[in-house]
Design a protein around this motif. Structure first.
Motif, short mmCIF file in Angstrom:
data_model
loop_
_atom_site.label_atom_id
_atom_site.label_comp_id
_atom_site.label_asym_id
_atom_site.label_seq_id
_atom_site.Cartn_x
_atom_site.Cartn_y
_atom_site.Cartn_z
N TRP A 224 0.86 -1.18 0.00
CA TRP A 224 0.00 0.00 0.00
C TRP A 224 0.89 1.23 0.00
CZ3 TRP A 224 -4.91 -0.96 -0.98
CH2 TRP A 224 -5.40 -2.22 -0.67
N PRO A 225 1.05 1.88 -1.15
CA PRO A 225 1.93 3.06 -1.25
C PRO A 225 1.33 4.26 -0.52
CG PRO A 225 0.72 2.78 -3.29
CD PRO A 225 0.40 1.57 -2.44
N ASP A 226 2.17 5.25 -0.29
CA ASP A 226 1.70 6.50 0.29
C ASP A 226 0.67 7.14 -0.64
OD1 ASP A 226 3.53 6.10 2.31
OD2 ASP A 226 5.04 7.44 1.44
N VAL A 227 -0.29 7.83 -0.03
CA VAL A 227 -1.31 8.54 -0.79
C VAL A 227 -1.18 10.02 -0.48
CG1 VAL A 227 -3.78 8.83 -1.21
CG2 VAL A 227 -2.87 6.55 -0.70
N VAL A 228 -0.63 10.77 -1.42
CA VAL A 228 -0.39 12.20 -1.22
C VAL A 228 -1.06 12.97 -2.35
CG1 VAL A 228 1.35 14.00 -0.92
CG2 VAL A 228 1.83 11.66 -0.15
N PRO A 229 -2.08 13.75 -2.06
CA PRO A 229 -2.77 14.51 -3.10
C PRO A 229 -1.90 15.63 -3.65
CG PRO A 229 -3.57 15.18 -0.96
CD PRO A 229 -2.66 13.99 -0.73
N ARG B 212 -8.73 17.21 2.87
CA ARG B 212 -8.84 16.25 3.97
C ARG B 212 -7.54 16.21 4.75
NH1 ARG B 212 -12.22 10.89 2.71
NH2 ARG B 212 -12.09 10.98 4.98
N ARG B 213 -7.66 16.14 6.08
CA ARG B 213 -6.47 16.08 6.92
C ARG B 213 -5.74 14.76 6.68
NH1 ARG B 213 -5.32 19.27 10.96
NH2 ARG B 213 -7.49 19.91 11.29
N GLY B 214 -4.42 14.83 6.65
CA GLY B 214 -3.62 13.65 6.37
C GLY B 214 -3.10 12.96 7.63
N VAL B 215 -2.47 11.81 7.42
CA VAL B 215 -1.94 10.98 8.50
C VAL B 215 -0.50 10.62 8.19
CG1 VAL B 215 -2.18 8.80 9.75
CG2 VAL B 215 -4.23 10.00 8.93
N VAL B 216 0.35 10.64 9.21
CA VAL B 216 1.72 10.13 9.11
C VAL B 216 1.84 8.97 10.08
CG1 VAL B 216 4.17 10.62 9.50
CG2 VAL B 216 2.70 12.36 8.43
N LEU B 217 2.31 7.82 9.58
CA LEU B 217 2.46 6.61 10.39
C LEU B 217 3.94 6.31 10.60
CD1 LEU B 217 -0.20 4.38 8.56
CD2 LEU B 217 -0.51 5.67 10.68
N ILE B 218 4.31 6.02 11.85
CA ILE B 218 5.71 5.75 12.20
C ILE B 218 5.79 4.43 12.95
CG2 ILE B 218 7.78 6.65 13.32
CD1 ILE B 218 6.49 9.42 13.32
N HIS B 219 6.54 3.50 12.41
CA HIS B 219 6.69 2.18 13.03
C HIS B 219 7.74 2.20 14.14
CE1 HIS B 219 10.63 1.38 11.23
NE2 HIS B 219 10.16 1.89 10.10
N GLY C 39 -10.16 7.38 1.47
CA GLY C 39 -9.66 8.56 0.79
C GLY C 39 -8.86 9.51 1.64
N THR C 40 -8.22 8.99 2.69
CA THR C 40 -7.43 9.82 3.59
C THR C 40 -5.97 9.85 3.14
OG1 THR C 40 -8.84 9.31 5.49
CG2 THR C 40 -6.62 10.11 5.97
N PRO C 41 -5.38 11.02 2.94
CA PRO C 41 -3.96 11.11 2.59
C PRO C 41 -3.11 10.50 3.70
CG PRO C 41 -5.07 13.21 2.22
CD PRO C 41 -6.03 12.35 2.99
N VAL C 42 -2.06 9.77 3.32
CA VAL C 42 -1.24 9.10 4.32
C VAL C 42 0.18 8.90 3.81
CG1 VAL C 42 -1.99 6.80 3.53
CG2 VAL C 42 -1.04 7.07 5.84
N VAL C 43 1.13 9.04 4.73
CA VAL C 43 2.53 8.72 4.47
C VAL C 43 3.00 7.83 5.60
CG1 VAL C 43 4.89 9.60 4.37
CG2 VAL C 43 3.06 10.84 3.20
N ALA C 44 3.59 6.69 5.25
CA ALA C 44 4.15 5.77 6.25
C ALA C 44 5.66 5.72 6.04
CB ALA C 44 3.55 4.37 6.08
N VAL C 45 6.40 6.13 7.06
CA VAL C 45 7.86 6.22 6.93
C VAL C 45 8.53 4.89 7.23
CG1 VAL C 45 7.80 8.66 7.58
CG2 VAL C 45 8.24 6.93 9.32
N ASN C 46 9.74 4.73 6.72
CA ASN C 46 10.64 3.65 7.11
C ASN C 46 11.78 4.28 7.90
OD1 ASN C 46 9.64 1.16 6.15
ND2 ASN C 46 10.31 1.62 4.07
#
Length: 264
Positions: A42-47, A55-62, A82-89
């Protein structure tokens, strides 16, 4: 929460069994399937950039020895709504937590530029410390709308006494790194954090080390470390903050924040 006596209620035999069973189902899926083979499923979704708030976005950090594949179920659901999201490594895997600052900075800035709004940041385990370390360098504490941590060793963890890596040693209880981090922070910013913790956490213990003074500390009964990501409560908390009107001031809740631990 970091005193000599941990106020968290002791887990019953039934709760311990429930936590064990939940971890048996979650951990192998994460470490043997999602992370090694499907971390990019599931790739990042950045408009595209918009001058008007979207729409407010989300950043996920493992967390420690994980990657963005930990969040696959969340990424799938965020994509569906449809929520923008970025998940970092977080890399290097065994490097200092300080080295993760540029990665989080890039993710937050990318989301802010794309949506026009400060994102909600959700962090699991060590990821919460990486978030705090980045946040401590921000002059504008409104860079994020809300921080949600799951099983983060805010006060360190007893288990880290056996660590040999840089980031592992930084997570030792009362480590110089943790003391230095706390000294850099403004205490009132903890009111912008929701901390999920558990008396059955098999990685971060004593349990209260996963809480922060003044934060909305929520106790998950009978839940182990990795399985926290699969629980509905953190997901519901994320949805609560995403549902706030975009005109709401960053970091200000339409509900009263709680500074005392709650059971869930």
């Amino acid at each position: 929460p970091l005193g000599c006596v941990d106020p968290t209620p002791r887990a019953s035999s039934q709760q311990l069994f429930s936590a064990w069973w939940g971890e048996v189902r979650s951990a192998p899926t994460v470490f043997c399937w999602q992370q090694p083979f499907f971390s990019q499923r599931w790739p990042d979704v950045v408009p595209k950039h918009s001058t008007n708030p979207t729409r407010r976005g989300v950043v996920l950090i493992h967390g420690f020895v994980c990657n963005r594949g930990l969040w696959n179920p969340w990424l799938e659901r965020l994509d569906a709504q449809g929520t923008p999201v970025v998940a970092v490594n977080l890399e290097p895997v065994f490097g200092s937590i300080d080295s993760y600052i540029p990665l989080i900075e890039a993710a937050v800035q990318q989301m802010q530029a794309a949506t026009g709004l400060a994102p909600v940041v959700v962090a699991h385990s060590m990821g919460g410390l990486a978030l705090r370390r980045w946040w401590a360098e921000q002059k504008n504490k409104g860079s994020i709308h809300r921080a949600i941590t799951l099983g983060t060793p805010h006060g360190g963890t007893w288990l880290a006494r056996f660590a040999s890596t840089s980031n592992g040693q930084q997570m030792r209880m009362q480590s110089p790194w943790l003391k230095n981090l706390a000294a850099r922070e403004q205490p009132h910013q903890y009111t912008q954090v929701t901390c999920f913790y558990s008396h059955c956490d098999n990685i971060v213990f004593p349990p209260a080390t996963a809480t922060l003074p003044g934060a909305d500390n929520r106790h998950l009964s009978g839940v182990a470390h990795v399985n926290m990501v699969d629980r509905p409560e953190p997901w519901a908390e994320l949805q609560r903050w995403l549902s706030q009107p975009s005109s709401a001031p960053t970091g200000v809740s339409d509900q009263v924040l709680e500074s005392t631990p709650r059971r869930i």
